[in-house]
Design a protein around this motif. Structure first.
Motif, PDB file in Angstrom:
ATOM      1  N   ALA A  72       0.828  -1.205   0.000  1.00  0.00           N
ATOM      2  CA  ALA A  72       0.000   0.000   0.000  1.00  0.00           C
ATOM      3  C   ALA A  72       0.860   1.251   0.000  1.00  0.00           C
ATOM      4  N   SER A  76       0.729   4.323  -2.657  1.00  0.00           N
ATOM      5  CA  SER A  76       0.363   5.677  -2.229  1.00  0.00           C
ATOM      6  C   SER A  76       1.479   6.688  -2.418  1.00  0.00           C
ATOM      7  N   ILE A  79       1.466   8.499  -5.895  1.00  0.00           N
ATOM      8  CA  ILE A  79       0.181   9.172  -6.099  1.00  0.00           C
ATOM      9  C   ILE A  79       0.076  10.411  -5.216  1.00  0.00           C
ATOM     10  N   MET A  80       0.334  10.252  -3.915  1.00  0.00           N
ATOM     11  CA  MET A  80       0.191  11.381  -3.006  1.00  0.00           C
ATOM     12  C   MET A  80       1.312  12.397  -3.191  1.00  0.00           C
ATOM     13  N   VAL A  96      -3.763  11.293   4.062  1.00  0.00           N
ATOM     14  CA  VAL A  96      -3.154   9.978   4.319  1.00  0.00           C
ATOM     15  C   VAL A  96      -3.321   9.575   5.783  1.00  0.00           C
ATOM     16  N   VAL A  99      -6.903   8.117   6.109  1.00  0.00           N
ATOM     17  CA  VAL A  99      -7.000   6.741   5.602  1.00  0.00           C
ATOM     18  C   VAL A  99      -6.362   5.772   6.585  1.00  0.00           C
ATOM     19  N   VAL A 125      -1.110   3.121   3.478  1.00  0.00           N
ATOM     20  CA  VAL A 125      -1.213   4.318   2.646  1.00  0.00           C
ATOM     21  C   VAL A 125      -0.423   5.474   3.259  1.00  0.00           C
ATOM     22  N   SER A 126      -0.313   5.470   4.570  1.00  0.00           N
ATOM     23  CA  SER A 126       0.370   6.564   5.258  1.00  0.00           C
ATOM     24  C   SER A 126       1.870   6.567   5.011  1.00  0.00           C
ATOM     25  N   ALA A 128       3.208   7.405   2.454  1.00  0.00           N
ATOM     26  CA  ALA A 128       3.438   8.626   1.671  1.00  0.00           C
ATOM     27  C   ALA A 128       3.809   9.812   2.541  1.00  0.00           C
ATOM     28  N   SER A 222      -0.455   1.738 -10.233  1.00  0.00           N
ATOM     29  CA  SER A 222      -0.894   0.916  -9.105  1.00  0.00           C
ATOM     30  C   SER A 222      -1.069  -0.540  -9.519  1.00  0.00           C
TER      31      SER A 222
END
Length: 476
Positions: A72, A76, A79-80, A96, A99, A125-126, A128, A222
């Motif tokens: 993940a 991310s 993207i982020m 982020v 999420v 996701v975090s 990022a 992704s």
């Protein structure tokens, strides 16, 4: 000392927000943010055996708790990082964290291992937040302070001086692994409040990005990263010549081809094709992926299983394993990373990177050669606190910002963040079939696989070009 951006249309857009905060306050705030992510990795690591026992799952299944978390992060990151060029750094940071909070709640309530893995994916996701934090630092601090601040943030790649891993082991033994997620959720809330109060809002003054976010490019990238991860996982478990592995290999190549040709046609791509071909970009990405594939698997998977194996390993409890094999490297890294950041302003970023890469390889070789000796393995892993947690992570993170394309300042830090997640995921996937055997030979094979990948990382690191800061000092 803080820099003052020159007047520009973008700067005018950001002028409605308050002025840049003091360096110490900004660094502390971003530190809380990256710790919210890092504790999800370091505190959960010693709990992996209990997670497997609670859900009656084998080592290969439990490995997904970590591999999906970092997968993940791989998705991310780019993207982020790129979206923050349009969205603004503060909004991206808060997104982020939001999420991650949702994923943490799911982990707390998950009745089955698959749902726990979904929660871990959302938490990942975090990842990022690291890339976003480095960009914010570069945009608000001068060159000398930037190096030191990157070292400070890189120091927490091992957690809170390693004691978080130890505490995670104690909490697992006393209250169960879910108690870890309560701590993470609380810290996430605190970090979000501080970021909202301290980090400047609006578009970044240094960003020259125009147009819109390339969501099609993000989607194809992704898909490529997911296919790549499953290709390696399936190949390691079912064999590289199996039908499923070959189909995943074809899907991986097809997804990257679609991404490549799509980016050539986009007016505002996720990252321009000519940047992907640039030595500034691909060498940094390759160095990070390969190093994480080799070193992360040693420190956070193979050695953890080896140390807690009562029959063919060292037979330690979860808490003692964390105290001996996770805490020293992280504690040493707390001091080594800021020192490495300080040295970059004197010796250069490239020299720091190559020292870290070469000595990390030496440590990996030592661990593989003396895998049956608890104290030799401990010494090798502890030394990685200097050269991997300290020198390598500081240098490669700083270089990702300094070598990023000027027209997309969030692109390379984001892709480098993806490289961390990809490398960690691939590293665990590569060694899990061997380390998961629970045999002396299996552990040794897993360690030597990591050595081979780390050697490749060192060779690629020799190709990373020097940023302008190094050129001005005359270093190579």
């Amino acid at each position: 000392m803080l820099t003052t951006p020159s007047a520009s249309p973008v700067a005018e857009e950001a002028s409605s927000t308050r002025r840049s905060p003091k360096a110490s306050i900004l660094i502390t705030t971003l530190l809380l943010g990256v710790l919210s992510f890092q504790l999800n990795a370091s505190m959960v690591t010693p709990a992996l055996p209990q997670i497997g026992a609670d859900f009656d799952a084998d080592s290969a299944a439990v490995a997904q708790v970590q591999s999906m978390f970092f997968l993940a992060g791989a998705i991310s990151g780019p993207i982020m990082g790129r979206w923050s060029d349009f969205l603004g750094r503060r909004r991206a940071l808060l997104l982020v964290l939001g999420v991650m909070a949702a994923g943490t709640v799911l982990c707390l309530l998950a009745p089955t291992l698959p749902l726990l893995i979904v929660g871990r994916f959302l938490q990942g996701v975090s990842s990022a937040i690291f890339a976003l934090a480095y960009i914010v630092l570069r945009e608000n601090l001068d060159s000398r302070m930037f190096g030191t601040s990157v070292g400070i943030l890189a120091a927490v790649n091992g957690g809170v001086a390693g004691f978080d891993g130890y505490v995670g082991g104690l909490m697992t033994e006393a209250f169960g692994f879910r108690s870890i997620f309560l701590v993470v959720l609380g810290l996430t809330a605190i970090a979000a409040v501080c970021i909202l109060a301290v980090v400047p809002g609006g578009r970044a003054p240094s960003s020259s990005s125009t147009g819109r976010m390339d969501w099609w490019g993000a989607a194809f990238l992704s898909v490529f990263l997911v296919c790549l991860s499953y290709f390696v996982t399936t190949g390691s478990a079912a064999g590289w010549a199996s039908v499923q592995t070959l189909l995943l290999g074809v899907a991986t190549v097809a997804a990257f081809a679609c991404f490549y040709f799509l980016e050539k046609r986009r007016s505002s791509p996720l990252i321009a094709v000519h940047h992907l071909r640039s030595r500034n970009v691909w060498t940094v990405i390759a160095t990070t992926v390969l190093t994480l594939t080799g070193i992360f698997a040693i420190m956070n998977f193979t050695v953890v299983l080896l140390s807690q194996d009562a029959e063919n390993g060292f037979g330690l409890t979860a808490s003692l394993s964390a105290l001996l094999f996770l805490t020293p490297a992280a504690l040493i890294g707390v001091f080594a990373a800021p020192l490495a950041g300080w040295l970059t302003s004197r010796t250069g970023w490239i020299k720091t990177l190559r020292i870290g890469s070469a000595m990390s390889l030496a440590c990996a070789i030592a661990a593989a050669l003396f895998a049956d000796n608890q104290w030799a393995v401990l010494a090798a892993v502890a030394a990685l606190g200097i050269f991997y947690n300290g020198f390598f992570l500081t240098a490669v993170n700083g270089l990702s910002v300094l070598l990023s394309p000027k027209d997309a300042p969030g692109a390379l830090p984001g892709l480098n963040g993806a490289s961390f997640g990809t490398g960690a995921s691939l590293g665990v996937a590569l060694v899990a079939p061997f380390a998961g055997l629970g045999t002396e030979g299996g552990y040794v094979v897993a360690l030597w696989i990591s050595v081979g990948v780390t050697a490749a990382a060192f060779l690629v690191s020799l190709l990373v070009p020097a940023p302008r800061e190094d050129s001005q000092k005359g270093t190579l």
